[in-house]
Motif scaffolding. Structure first.
Motif, PDB file in Angstrom:
ATOM      1  N   ALA A   1       8.472   5.346 -33.157  1.00 34.25           N
ATOM      2  CA  ALA A   1       7.019   5.419 -33.321  1.00 34.25           C
ATOM      3  C   ALA A   1       6.568   6.856 -33.101  1.00 34.25           C
ATOM      4  N   LEU A   2       5.844   7.378 -34.084  1.00 29.37           N
ATOM      5  CA  LEU A   2       5.302   8.737 -33.981  1.00 29.37           C
ATOM      6  C   LEU A   2       3.830   8.680 -34.344  1.00 29.37           C
ATOM      7  N   PHE A   3       2.973   8.975 -33.363  1.00 25.83           N
ATOM      8  CA  PHE A   3       1.527   8.901 -33.554  1.00 25.83           C
ATOM      9  C   PHE A   3       1.103   7.511 -34.031  1.00 25.83           C
ATOM     10  N   GLY A   4       1.779   6.490 -33.493  1.00 27.70           N
ATOM     11  CA  GLY A   4       1.437   5.116 -33.844  1.00 27.70           C
ATOM     12  C   GLY A   4       1.989   4.648 -35.171  1.00 27.70           C
ATOM     13  N   ILE A   5       2.813   5.486 -35.824  1.00 23.73           N
ATOM     14  CA  ILE A   5       3.389   5.130 -37.126  1.00 23.73           C
ATOM     15  C   ILE A   5       4.874   4.878 -36.941  1.00 23.73           C
ATOM     16  N   GLN A   6       5.339   3.691 -37.402  1.00 22.14           N
ATOM     17  CA  GLN A   6       6.749   3.362 -37.300  1.00 22.14           C
ATOM     18  C   GLN A   6       7.529   4.102 -38.387  1.00 22.14           C
ATOM     19  N   MET A   7       8.571   4.781 -37.976  1.00 20.70           N
ATOM     20  CA  MET A   7       9.412   5.522 -38.913  1.00 20.70           C
ATOM     21  C   MET A   7      10.862   5.167 -38.654  1.00 20.70           C
ATOM     22  N   SER A   8      11.660   5.263 -39.704  1.00 25.37           N
ATOM     23  CA  SER A   8      13.090   5.042 -39.534  1.00 25.37           C
ATOM     24  C   SER A   8      13.679   6.189 -38.722  1.00 25.37           C
TER      25      SER A   8
ATOM     26  N   GLY B   1      16.278   7.909 -39.340  1.00 27.61           N
ATOM     27  CA  GLY B   1      16.631   9.028 -40.204  1.00 27.61           C
ATOM     28  C   GLY B   1      15.426   9.894 -40.516  1.00 27.61           C
ATOM     29  N   GLY B   2      14.307   9.233 -40.913  1.00 22.68           N
ATOM     30  CA  GLY B   2      13.084   9.981 -41.201  1.00 22.68           C
ATOM     31  C   GLY B   2      12.548  10.687 -39.973  1.00 22.68           C
ATOM     32  N   TYR B   3      12.632  10.010 -38.812  1.00 21.30           N
ATOM     33  CA  TYR B   3      12.166  10.605 -37.554  1.00 21.30           C
ATOM     34  C   TYR B   3      12.989  11.856 -37.223  1.00 21.30           C
ATOM     35  N   ASN B   4      14.322  11.747 -37.377  1.00 21.84           N
ATOM     36  CA  ASN B   4      15.182  12.897 -37.085  1.00 21.84           C
ATOM     37  C   ASN B   4      14.890  14.063 -38.029  1.00 21.84           C
ATOM     38  N   VAL B   5      14.717  13.739 -39.328  1.00 23.07           N
ATOM     39  CA  VAL B   5      14.403  14.806 -40.297  1.00 23.07           C
ATOM     40  C   VAL B   5      13.096  15.490 -39.927  1.00 23.07           C
ATOM     41  N   LEU B   6      12.078  14.685 -39.598  1.00 23.49           N
ATOM     42  CA  LEU B   6      10.774  15.253 -39.241  1.00 23.49           C
ATOM     43  C   LEU B   6      10.876  16.120 -37.988  1.00 23.49           C
ATOM     44  N   MET B   7      11.556  15.608 -36.958  1.00 26.85           N
ATOM     45  CA  MET B   7      11.661  16.365 -35.712  1.00 26.85           C
ATOM     46  C   MET B   7      12.438  17.665 -35.912  1.00 26.85           C
ATOM     47  N   TRP B   8      13.548  17.597 -36.676  1.00 25.26           N
ATOM     48  CA  TRP B   8      14.314  18.825 -36.906  1.00 25.26           C
ATOM     49  C   TRP B   8      13.527  19.801 -37.769  1.00 25.26           C
ATOM     50  N   SER B   9      12.716  19.272 -38.683  1.00 26.95           N
ATOM     51  CA  SER B   9      11.862  20.154 -39.492  1.00 26.95           C
ATOM     52  C   SER B   9      10.849  20.876 -38.604  1.00 26.95           C
ATOM     53  N   ILE B  10      10.224  20.106 -37.683  1.00 29.15           N
ATOM     54  CA  ILE B  10       9.262  20.723 -36.749  1.00 29.15           C
ATOM     55  C   ILE B  10       9.950  21.774 -35.890  1.00 29.15           C
ATOM     56  N   ILE B  11      11.156  21.419 -35.390  1.00 28.21           N
ATOM     57  CA  ILE B  11      11.900  22.383 -34.563  1.00 28.21           C
ATOM     58  C   ILE B  11      12.244  23.633 -35.376  1.00 28.21           C
ATOM     59  N   GLY B  12      12.660  23.454 -36.643  1.00 27.52           N
ATOM     60  CA  GLY B  12      12.973  24.595 -37.495  1.00 27.52           C
ATOM     61  C   GLY B  12      11.763  25.479 -37.730  1.00 27.52           C
ATOM     62  N   ILE B  13      10.598  24.836 -37.979  1.00 24.33           N
ATOM     63  CA  ILE B  13       9.369  25.612 -38.201  1.00 24.33           C
ATOM     64  C   ILE B  13       8.990  26.388 -36.941  1.00 24.33           C
TER      65      ILE B  13
ATOM     66  N   GLU C   1      12.506  -2.363 -34.496  1.00 20.43           N
ATOM     67  CA  GLU C   1      12.049  -1.393 -33.494  1.00 20.43           C
ATOM     68  C   GLU C   1      13.199  -0.519 -33.009  1.00 20.43           C
ATOM     69  N   LYS C   2      14.403  -1.135 -32.924  1.00 21.26           N
ATOM     70  CA  LYS C   2      15.565  -0.377 -32.475  1.00 21.26           C
ATOM     71  C   LYS C   2      15.961   0.665 -33.509  1.00 21.26           C
ATOM     72  N   ASP C   3      15.838   0.306 -34.783  1.00 20.95           N
ATOM     73  CA  ASP C   3      16.230   1.211 -35.863  1.00 20.95           C
ATOM     74  C   ASP C   3      15.108   2.150 -36.286  1.00 20.95           C
ATOM     75  N   SER C   4      13.956   2.077 -35.626  1.00 22.34           N
ATOM     76  CA  SER C   4      12.837   2.943 -35.999  1.00 22.34           C
ATOM     77  C   SER C   4      12.235   3.580 -34.757  1.00 22.34           C
TER      78      SER C   4
END
Length: 204
Positions: free
Chosen positions: A122-129, A131-143, A117-120
């Motif tokens: 939760a986004l919309f109830g889905i556990q993500m790492s 790294g993946g969470y940061n990539v997704l968030m920065w992608s959303i911010i970029g878009i 849990e510390k290393d991941s």
């Protein structure tokens, strides 16, 4: 039960062997030996010294044997009780060890879950790492940033078009006003000419 009997037999044998070894070291005096205050080996030695000899045999009083038997049984019962208590303690310790192992496994599982849990995230109830969470968030911010730039561009372009349309409208209104003035002047001129012709016709 078989192990207990074997242990008791070994204990009695050890007592007899100990008695023989001690009897060989002791001198023939009876000081300090009795059936009541001495250990088992001392009681055996006391009986031997108090017994009468007959050829290669010892004649022992029956009451002494009964007393020795009673003391030996008491000693064996005490040893048996110690064994039972020891076995009970061993069982309790085994149970405690088993419980500790269970608690350790549960604690380890909880620790692993906590690390996950510390290393991941939760986004919309889905556990993500992370790294993946940061990539997704920065992608959303970029878009979103790209959409903002596109909106700003469209807005500026729309303002420019609006300004050009206003300028064109003003020029058109000005031309229309000039045309209207010219048409009005032409109409007035034609009316004057018509009036002059009418006046001429009346004079004639």
């Amino acid at each position: 039960m078989r192990h207990l009997k074997l242990f008791l037999l070994c204990s009695v044998s050890a007592l007899f062997i100990n008695f023989n070894a001690q009897a060989q070291k002791r001198d023939t005096e009876d000081e300090g030996l009795s059936l009541d205050g001495s250990p088992i080996d001392g009681q055996f030695e006391y009986i031997i010294k108090k017994s009468n000899s007959y050829k290669d045999y010892k004649v022992v009083k029956k009451n002494m044997l009964e007393t020795l038997k009673s003391h030996t049984m008491d000693t064996l019962n005490a040893v048996r009780k110690d064994l039972v208590d020891t076995q009970q303690k061993v069982d309790e310790q085994a149970t405690e060890i088993s419980n500790l192992k269970t608690d350790l496994a549960s604690t380890t599982d909880n620790l692993n879950k906590t690390k996950e849990e510390k290393d991941s995230m939760a986004l919309f109830g889905i556990q993500m790492s992370k790294g993946g969470y940061n990539v997704l968030m920065w992608s959303i911010i970029g878009i979103l940033f790209a959409l903002l730039l596109l909106f700003i561009y469209k807005f500026k372009n729309s303002n420019a078009v609006t300004r050009q349309a206003k300028i064109a409208l003003a020029e058109t209104e000005e031309e229309f006003e000039e045309h209207r003035r010219t048409a009005l002047e032409r109409e007035q001129k034609v009316r004057r000419q018509l009036q002059d012709e009418l006046n001429k016709q009346k004079k004639m």
